[in-house]
Design a protein around this motif. Structure first.
Motif, PDB file in Angstrom:
ATOM      1  N   LEU A 159       0.844  -1.192   0.000  1.00 36.69           N
ATOM      2  CA  LEU A 159       0.000   0.000   0.000  1.00 36.69           C
ATOM      3  C   LEU A 159       0.880   1.241   0.000  1.00 36.69           C
ATOM      4  O   LEU A 159       1.820   1.342   0.797  1.00 36.69           O
ATOM      5  N   LEU A 160       0.596   2.177  -0.891  1.00 37.04           N
ATOM      6  CA  LEU A 160       1.305   3.451  -0.957  1.00 37.04           C
ATOM      7  C   LEU A 160       0.357   4.564  -0.524  1.00 37.04           C
ATOM      8  O   LEU A 160      -0.737   4.710  -1.077  1.00 37.04           O
ATOM      9  N   LEU A 161       0.769   5.346   0.483  1.00 37.28           N
ATOM     10  CA  LEU A 161      -0.025   6.461   0.994  1.00 37.28           C
ATOM     11  C   LEU A 161       0.656   7.770   0.629  1.00 37.28           C
ATOM     12  O   LEU A 161       1.857   7.952   0.890  1.00 37.28           O
ATOM     13  N   LEU A 162      -0.092   8.686   0.045  1.00 31.55           N
ATOM     14  CA  LEU A 162       0.436   9.970  -0.401  1.00 31.55           C
ATOM     15  C   LEU A 162      -0.338  11.087   0.291  1.00 31.55           C
ATOM     16  O   LEU A 162      -1.538  11.241   0.071  1.00 31.55           O
ATOM     17  N   ASP A 163       0.338  11.852   1.142  1.00 31.19           N
ATOM     18  CA  ASP A 163      -0.306  12.910   1.916  1.00 31.19           C
ATOM     19  C   ASP A 163       0.042  14.273   1.326  1.00 31.19           C
ATOM     20  O   ASP A 163       1.098  14.823   1.586  1.00 31.19           O
ATOM     21  N   GLU A 164      -0.860  14.802   0.478  1.00 33.55           N
ATOM     22  CA  GLU A 164      -0.632  16.073  -0.212  1.00 33.55           C
ATOM     23  C   GLU A 164       0.767  16.096  -0.823  1.00 33.55           C
ATOM     24  O   GLU A 164       1.554  17.025  -0.577  1.00 33.55           O
ATOM     25  N   PRO A 165       1.132  15.124  -1.648  1.00 32.85           N
ATOM     26  CA  PRO A 165       2.521  14.965  -2.053  1.00 32.85           C
ATOM     27  C   PRO A 165       3.069  16.060  -2.955  1.00 32.85           C
ATOM     28  O   PRO A 165       4.280  16.219  -3.066  1.00 32.85           O
ATOM     29  N   LEU A 166       2.195  16.823  -3.620  1.00 32.42           N
ATOM     30  CA  LEU A 166       2.665  17.785  -4.611  1.00 32.42           C
ATOM     31  C   LEU A 166       2.343  19.227  -4.260  1.00 32.42           C
ATOM     32  O   LEU A 166       2.645  20.129  -5.032  1.00 32.42           O
ATOM     33  N   SER A 167       1.748  19.463  -3.107  1.00 27.32           N
ATOM     34  CA  SER A 167       1.236  20.803  -2.803  1.00 27.32           C
ATOM     35  C   SER A 167       2.334  21.844  -2.621  1.00 27.32           C
ATOM     36  O   SER A 167       2.080  23.035  -2.752  1.00 27.32           O
ATOM     37  N   ALA A 168       3.565  21.413  -2.328  1.00 29.98           N
ATOM     38  CA  ALA A 168       4.655  22.373  -2.119  1.00 29.98           C
ATOM     39  C   ALA A 168       5.359  22.763  -3.415  1.00 29.98           C
ATOM     40  O   ALA A 168       6.283  23.578  -3.399  1.00 29.98           O
ATOM     41  N   LEU A 169       4.939  22.197  -4.529  1.00 22.69           N
ATOM     42  CA  LEU A 169       5.603  22.435  -5.810  1.00 22.69           C
ATOM     43  C   LEU A 169       4.846  23.465  -6.639  1.00 22.69           C
ATOM     44  O   LEU A 169       3.645  23.675  -6.458  1.00 22.69           O
ATOM     45  N   ASP A 170       5.559  24.102  -7.579  1.00 21.63           N
ATOM     46  CA  ASP A 170       4.872  25.065  -8.436  1.00 21.63           C
ATOM     47  C   ASP A 170       4.019  24.311  -9.460  1.00 21.63           C
ATOM     48  O   ASP A 170       4.154  23.100  -9.657  1.00 21.63           O
ATOM     49  N   ALA A 171       3.135  25.047 -10.121  1.00 21.51           N
ATOM     50  CA  ALA A 171       2.077  24.431 -10.932  1.00 21.51           C
ATOM     51  C   ALA A 171       2.609  23.540 -12.044  1.00 21.51           C
ATOM     52  O   ALA A 171       2.107  22.434 -12.268  1.00 21.51           O
ATOM     53  N   ILE A 172       3.637  23.985 -12.764  1.00 21.92           N
ATOM     54  CA  ILE A 172       4.143  23.226 -13.904  1.00 21.92           C
ATOM     55  C   ILE A 172       4.804  21.936 -13.437  1.00 21.92           C
ATOM     56  O   ILE A 172       4.562  20.858 -13.990  1.00 21.92           O
ATOM     57  N   VAL A 173       5.636  22.018 -12.383  1.00 23.37           N
ATOM     58  CA  VAL A 173       6.289  20.821 -11.847  1.00 23.37           C
ATOM     59  C   VAL A 173       5.247  19.867 -11.281  1.00 23.37           C
ATOM     60  O   VAL A 173       5.337  18.643 -11.464  1.00 23.37           O
ATOM     61  N   ARG A 174       4.234  20.416 -10.603  1.00 28.57           N
ATOM     62  CA  ARG A 174       3.184  19.590 -10.011  1.00 28.57           C
ATOM     63  C   ARG A 174       2.436  18.802 -11.087  1.00 28.57           C
ATOM     64  O   ARG A 174       2.181  17.605 -10.931  1.00 28.57           O
ATOM     65  N   GLN A 175       2.113  19.471 -12.182  1.00 30.18           N
ATOM     66  CA  GLN A 175       1.380  18.804 -13.253  1.00 30.18           C
ATOM     67  C   GLN A 175       2.225  17.691 -13.881  1.00 30.18           C
ATOM     68  O   GLN A 175       1.718  16.601 -14.171  1.00 30.18           O
ATOM     69  N   HIS A 176       3.510  17.952 -14.076  1.00 30.62           N
ATOM     70  CA  HIS A 176       4.391  16.943 -14.673  1.00 30.62           C
ATOM     71  C   HIS A 176       4.586  15.755 -13.739  1.00 30.62           C
ATOM     72  O   HIS A 176       4.514  14.595 -14.161  1.00 30.62           O
ATOM     73  N   LEU A 177       4.802  16.045 -12.446  1.00 27.97           N
ATOM     74  CA  LEU A 177       5.116  14.982 -11.497  1.00 27.97           C
ATOM     75  C   LEU A 177       3.898  14.105 -11.207  1.00 27.97           C
ATOM     76  O   LEU A 177       4.034  12.898 -10.994  1.00 27.97           O
ATOM     77  N   ARG A 178       2.706  14.689 -11.224  1.00 28.61           N
ATOM     78  CA  ARG A 178       1.530  13.861 -10.967  1.00 28.61           C
ATOM     79  C   ARG A 178       1.338  12.837 -12.086  1.00 28.61           C
ATOM     80  O   ARG A 178       0.908  11.710 -11.835  1.00 28.61           O
ATOM     81  N   GLY A 179       1.691  13.224 -13.311  1.00 31.49           N
ATOM     82  CA  GLY A 179       1.643  12.268 -14.409  1.00 31.49           C
ATOM     83  C   GLY A 179       2.651  11.154 -14.222  1.00 31.49           C
ATOM     84  O   GLY A 179       2.377   9.985 -14.515  1.00 31.49           O
ATOM     85  N   GLU A 180       3.836  11.505 -13.724  1.00 33.79           N
ATOM     86  CA  GLU A 180       4.866  10.498 -13.467  1.00 33.79           C
ATOM     87  C   GLU A 180       4.431   9.541 -12.360  1.00 33.79           C
ATOM     88  O   GLU A 180       4.648   8.328 -12.446  1.00 33.79           O
ATOM     89  N   ILE A 181       3.832  10.083 -11.311  1.00 33.70           N
ATOM     90  CA  ILE A 181       3.367   9.235 -10.208  1.00 33.70           C
ATOM     91  C   ILE A 181       2.312   8.253 -10.692  1.00 33.70           C
ATOM     92  O   ILE A 181       2.341   7.062 -10.361  1.00 33.70           O
ATOM     93  N   ARG A 182       1.377   8.740 -11.498  1.00 33.24           N
ATOM     94  CA  ARG A 182       0.321   7.864 -12.004  1.00 33.24           C
ATOM     95  C   ARG A 182       0.902   6.776 -12.904  1.00 33.24           C
ATOM     96  O   ARG A 182       0.519   5.597 -12.816  1.00 33.24           O
ATOM     97  N   ALA A 183       1.842   7.154 -13.791  1.00 35.44           N
ATOM     98  CA  ALA A 183       2.452   6.168 -14.681  1.00 35.44           C
ATOM     99  C   ALA A 183       3.227   5.118 -13.882  1.00 35.44           C
ATOM    100  O   ALA A 183       3.180   3.920 -14.183  1.00 35.44           O
ATOM    101  N   LEU A 184       3.931   5.574 -12.844  1.00 37.41           N
ATOM    102  CA  LEU A 184       4.702   4.662 -12.005  1.00 37.41           C
ATOM    103  C   LEU A 184       3.773   3.723 -11.238  1.00 37.41           C
ATOM    104  O   LEU A 184       4.036   2.522 -11.123  1.00 37.41           O
TER     105      LEU A 184
END
Length: 371
Positions: free
Chosen positions: A168-193
């Motif tokens: 089980l992987l738990l993610l607690d607001e994992p991207l909220s500290a990042l700026d919008a462009i990085v957040r959008q890119h990283l959320r796609g990476e997390i989903r793909a992973l």
């Protein structure tokens, strides 16, 4: 032989991997969770979404054992974990703050939890190398957290959470500290992973776009309770309550009553066609919602029944669309504020322009006012 035993194995539904049953949590007199129940399937990506204080983080922490529930039961993989300490549970967690060790290298941070006889040196080194490649940080292995960008630090935190191969992987607001462009890119990476690894994942977020873009299902919460669980499309298009309709996405809202004949709403003297009102009793007070993209303007509005005039008060350029703010004068004299996504020919409508407005009857969402 029973019918269930006769079914081919491929048709027998897998048991839920994570089960939350009637979980409540109190902090003194404050009810943070109120009899919450939820089942998460193996390999599913589920997001907890809601306003601040709705209980989404408390629920995640209860699953992790960081804030055990006051009552109820939590099971993972068929094992009751309700009262197990965090160290005896099978999960990896990524916090909003990353929680990396500043004095350890990227390699050491990722391998920090890989200890004991289950992780001899060679296996540990291979696992860390595998994860470095997986999150694209192999060339940064010897660096320290302070030498990395925010997005790179979050990748390290994610790799560390996955290092012990948790169920089980738990993610607690994992991207909220990042700026919008990085957040959008990283959320796609997390989903793909997550899809690649097939790990069951639960994420807490306040970002609606984030939840809708990566989740198999979204859990919308309010005041310690679950309002609705469903696919992103179902949450958006078939909200189960006025709260979900108003919270998820943008919408214009107005109080109304069901008018006769069936299929009409009365908004302070203005009659609006509404398919969802047909089964409701005459005189029932309701809350009505309409999405900006479902509002028809100009000629498209006059072709529909129930068209009325509204004045443009503001235009907001959003890239793919221009969103107009409008005000309509109701027969009662009150002003009704609306939002509409304008077609190209009306995108430059200046403030003060009066436009015909109408809604397709099947696009108006209604909920009993006392629900």
């Amino acid at each position: 032989m029973s019918a269930a035993l006769e079914r081919p194995p491929a048709l027998v539904a897998a048991a839920p991997y994570l089960v939350v049953e009637q979980v409540s949590k109190r902090f003194g007199t404050f009810q943070a969770l109120d009899h919450v129940s939820l089942a998460v399937e193996p390999g599913e990506f589920v997001s907890f979404l809601g306003p601040s204080g709705c209980g989404k983080t408390t629920l995640l922490r209860a699953i992790a054992g960081l804030d055990p529930p006051s009552s109820g039961r939590i099971a993972q993989g068929g094992r009751d974990i309700t009262h197990l300490p965090p160290g005896r549970r099978d999960f990896g967690i990524v916090f909003q703050s990353y929680a990396l060790f500043p004095n350890l290298s990227v390699t050491a941070n990722i391998g920090y939890g890989l200890r004991g006889r289950a992780w001899p040196r060679r296996r540990r080194e291979e696992r860390v190398a595998e994860l470095l490649a997986l999150v694209g940080l192999a060339e940064h292995a010897a660096k320290y957290p302070a030498q990395l960008s925010g997005g790179q630090q979050q990748r390290v935190a994610l790799a560390r959470a996955l290092a012990s191969e948790p169920g089980l992987l738990l993610l607690d607001e994992p991207l909220s500290a990042l700026d919008a462009i990085v957040r959008q890119h990283l959320r796609g990476e997390i989903r793909a992973l997550q899809r690649r690894l097939g790990v069951t994942t639960v994420m807490v977020t306040h970002d609606q776009e984030e939840a809708m873009s990566v989740s198999d299902r979204v859990v919308v919460m309010s005041r310690g309770r679950i309002e609705q669980v469903g696919t992103p499309e179902a949450i958006y298009r078939q909200p189960a309550s006025a709260f979900v309709a108003g919270f998820v996405g943008r919408s214009s809202h107005v109080s109304a009553t069901v008018e006769a004949p069936p299929g009409l709403l009365l908004v302070e003297g203005l009659r609006l066609p509404c398919a969802a009102a047909r089964p409701l009793l005459y005189g029932t007070p309701v809350e009505a919602f309409i999405r900006p993209e479902d509002v028809r303007l100009g000629g498209a509005a006059t072709a529909l029944p129930g068209a009325f005039d509204a004045e443009v008060t503001h235009g907001e350029f959003l890239g793919p669309v221009c969103r107009l703010s409008l005000e309509a004068s109701l027969p009662s004299g009150r002003r009704w504020r609306l939002e509409a996504d304008a077609p190209p020919e009306l995108a430059r409508a200046a403030p003060g322009t009066v436009l015909p407005v109408a809604f397709p009857a099947e696009r108006v969402m209604v909920f009993p006012a006392d629900a």
